[in-house]
Motif scaffolding. Sequence first.
Motif, short mmCIF file in Angstrom:
data_model
loop_
_atom_site.label_atom_id
_atom_site.label_comp_id
_atom_site.label_asym_id
_atom_site.label_seq_id
_atom_site.Cartn_x
_atom_site.Cartn_y
_atom_site.Cartn_z
N ALA A 136 0.83 -1.21 0.00
CA ALA A 136 0.00 0.00 0.00
C ALA A 136 0.86 1.25 0.00
O ALA A 136 0.56 2.23 -0.67
CB ALA A 136 -0.92 -0.01 1.22
N PHE A 137 1.97 1.18 0.73
CA PHE A 137 2.85 2.35 0.80
C PHE A 137 3.44 2.69 -0.56
O PHE A 137 3.41 3.83 -0.99
CB PHE A 137 3.97 2.11 1.81
CG PHE A 137 5.05 3.15 1.74
CD1 PHE A 137 4.76 4.48 2.04
CD2 PHE A 137 6.33 2.82 1.36
CE1 PHE A 137 5.74 5.45 1.95
CE2 PHE A 137 7.31 3.79 1.27
CZ PHE A 137 7.02 5.11 1.57
N PHE A 138 3.95 1.67 -1.25
CA PHE A 138 4.54 1.96 -2.56
C PHE A 138 3.46 2.36 -3.56
O PHE A 138 3.72 3.12 -4.49
CB PHE A 138 5.42 0.81 -3.03
CG PHE A 138 6.71 0.75 -2.26
CD1 PHE A 138 7.65 1.77 -2.38
CD2 PHE A 138 6.97 -0.27 -1.37
CE1 PHE A 138 8.82 1.75 -1.65
CE2 PHE A 138 8.14 -0.30 -0.64
CZ PHE A 138 9.07 0.71 -0.77
N GLN A 174 0.93 4.22 -2.65
CA GLN A 174 0.78 5.62 -2.29
C GLN A 174 1.83 6.48 -3.00
O GLN A 174 1.53 7.53 -3.55
CB GLN A 174 1.02 5.80 -0.78
CG GLN A 174 -0.20 5.89 0.06
CD GLN A 174 0.19 5.83 1.55
OE1 GLN A 174 1.27 5.40 1.93
NE2 GLN A 174 -0.73 6.24 2.39
N LEU A 175 3.06 6.02 -2.96
CA LEU A 175 4.15 6.81 -3.54
C LEU A 175 4.00 6.92 -5.04
O LEU A 175 4.30 7.95 -5.62
CB LEU A 175 5.49 6.15 -3.23
CG LEU A 175 6.06 6.35 -1.85
CD1 LEU A 175 7.43 5.73 -1.79
CD2 LEU A 175 6.13 7.82 -1.50
N GLY A 176 3.55 5.84 -5.66
CA GLY A 176 3.50 5.83 -7.11
C GLY A 176 2.16 6.29 -7.65
O GLY A 176 1.86 6.11 -8.82
N VAL A 189 8.18 14.08 -1.65
CA VAL A 189 7.54 13.35 -0.57
C VAL A 189 8.54 13.33 0.59
O VAL A 189 9.71 13.06 0.38
CB VAL A 189 7.25 11.89 -1.01
CG1 VAL A 189 6.78 11.06 0.16
CG2 VAL A 189 6.24 11.86 -2.15
N ALA A 213 2.41 5.91 6.45
CA ALA A 213 2.85 5.28 5.21
C ALA A 213 2.20 3.91 5.12
O ALA A 213 2.33 3.10 6.03
CB ALA A 213 4.37 5.15 5.21
N GLY A 214 1.48 3.66 4.05
CA GLY A 214 0.79 2.39 3.89
C GLY A 214 -0.69 2.46 4.23
O GLY A 214 -1.43 1.52 3.94
N THR A 229 -4.02 3.96 3.21
CA THR A 229 -4.59 4.70 2.08
C THR A 229 -6.00 5.20 2.38
O THR A 229 -6.70 5.66 1.48
CB THR A 229 -4.63 3.80 0.83
OG1 THR A 229 -5.30 2.59 1.17
CG2 THR A 229 -3.24 3.49 0.33
N PHE A 272 4.53 11.96 5.21
CA PHE A 272 4.14 10.65 5.72
C PHE A 272 4.81 10.37 7.05
O PHE A 272 5.97 10.72 7.26
CB PHE A 272 4.57 9.53 4.75
CG PHE A 272 3.73 9.43 3.53
CD1 PHE A 272 2.45 8.89 3.60
CD2 PHE A 272 4.21 9.86 2.30
CE1 PHE A 272 1.66 8.78 2.45
CE2 PHE A 272 3.44 9.76 1.15
CZ PHE A 272 2.17 9.22 1.24
N LEU A 307 6.22 1.78 9.35
CA LEU A 307 6.72 1.15 8.13
C LEU A 307 8.21 0.82 8.26
O LEU A 307 8.65 -0.28 7.92
CB LEU A 307 6.51 2.10 6.95
CG LEU A 307 6.99 1.54 5.60
CD1 LEU A 307 5.92 0.64 5.01
CD2 LEU A 307 7.35 2.66 4.65
N PRO A 339 12.08 -0.37 -5.30
CA PRO A 339 10.72 -0.06 -4.87
C PRO A 339 10.32 1.41 -5.00
O PRO A 339 9.13 1.70 -5.05
CB PRO A 339 10.71 -0.49 -3.41
CG PRO A 339 12.13 -0.40 -2.97
CD PRO A 339 12.98 -0.64 -4.18
N PRO A 354 9.64 5.10 -6.59
CA PRO A 354 9.38 5.71 -7.89
C PRO A 354 10.48 6.70 -8.24
O PRO A 354 11.06 7.33 -7.35
CB PRO A 354 8.05 6.43 -7.68
CG PRO A 354 7.94 6.66 -6.21
CD PRO A 354 8.68 5.53 -5.56
N LYS A 359 9.63 10.99 -8.33
CA LYS A 359 9.45 11.83 -7.15
C LYS A 359 10.75 11.90 -6.39
O LYS A 359 11.56 10.98 -6.45
CB LYS A 359 8.38 11.23 -6.23
CG LYS A 359 7.03 11.20 -6.90
CD LYS A 359 5.90 10.92 -5.95
CE LYS A 359 4.62 10.87 -6.76
NZ LYS A 359 3.43 10.70 -5.99
#
Lengths: 128, 239
Positions: free
Chosen positions: A112-114, A116-118, B34, B59-60, B62, B75, B80, B97, B99, B102
Amino acid sequence: MAIRNDVSSLLDRIGRHDLRYREFGDPLGDMEMWPIFEALLQDRRIVGEAPSALDQRRRSQAVQQRMVAAPLPADPTPPPPPPPRSQPPLSVAPQAQPVQSPSPANDAQVRAFFGQLGAGTRTNGRDQ
Amino acid sequence: MSLILFHSPKGGVGTTFLAAHCAMELATRGHDVVAIDFTYQATLKLFFGLLPDQPLVKAGDTSGDEIVVAGVELFDGEELGRSPAFRQLLSQPGAQPFPTDKVIVADIAAHDRALRQLLMPHAALHVVPLVPRPAALAALVHVDPDTPLIELERTALVLNMLDDTRTLARHSRVFLSEAFGDLMAGSVRRDESVAEAIANFDSLAKLFPHSPALGDIAHLAGVLEQRAGLVAHEAQASA
Ligand SMILES: Nc1ncnc2c1ncn2[C@@H]1O[C@H](COP(=O)(O)OP(=O)(O)OP(=O)(O)O)[C@@H](O)[C@H]1O
Ligand SMILES: [Mg+2]
């Protein structure tokens, strides 16, 4: 040592004349740091493979001389970027250590965290 | 990779302060930023003018709304960071992992070098804040457990709380640039308005826009942007 007027009148007022008087400056501000600088320049965790005693002495003398020669700025502006290092960097960060096995609940959290980031641009909001 | 770690082997040197303000400055420079607070102190948000009891998005998680302040998405990464699944993923060979579009600023507590180690292979840059005090300089031997300081490639030393009227501070700065050259990314002046802004629960930029420390950070962020390879990335993106 001459006693400051304000101190002597304070001591008079509290009736204490048995105190040993000593004037303290800024205890750290003007401290001499060379011993620690030198220790760092001789530490393998800083400079790598054990250099010879002569190398070590040369290195710290060179830095000491440059420090003495370096003009100390009167105005506190950030220093200009230093010239590139002559010595090529040797290695990258080490491989990370393995850790305990994952728990299923946490896997979902990590995914879920990744997510969120993406999740694209902010104007799209949370869209994964 | 655009993960920037803020971690110092010495606590209390302004790691969180620098992480927060560099994140804001990078956002001002047009990056999608971020910031993740991996510490249990949860003080990163204070530098954004948030209140101590204002929770960040975990974080995590949603389920809630995102929190974006001064262009930075915030965050709370404390849970996490401790999660075995996260740590395992980071240590998998070849894992990518994060992105790349960002800039991710990570505030890591001084004691948590284990997390710094796990994130380092994924990071473009590791910023190491220091102060001109003997114990902070002595802690330089602990920046990386395996590699001597001068051989580190993606490390940037920043001298914070600099007071150039003091011999100690001036000598520390000259020493660090002479001894470590390119590893030194910049310095940030000691500035009483930093604490004053926090005490007022407001951001430094809003209360004291002419703060000397902010000026120094604006300069520093430019250096970090280069070192982390963000400038080329931006140029490619806009091309
Ligand atoms: N340049 C500066 N001028 C004045 N005060 C500063 C400066 N940088 C940081 N501070 C103050 O110093 C204190 C410590 O800063 P900060 O919390 O960022 O340190 P830290 O290294 O993250 O500490 P910890 O190890 O507890 O995480 C804070 O009160 C902060 O406001
Ligand atoms: Mg901190």
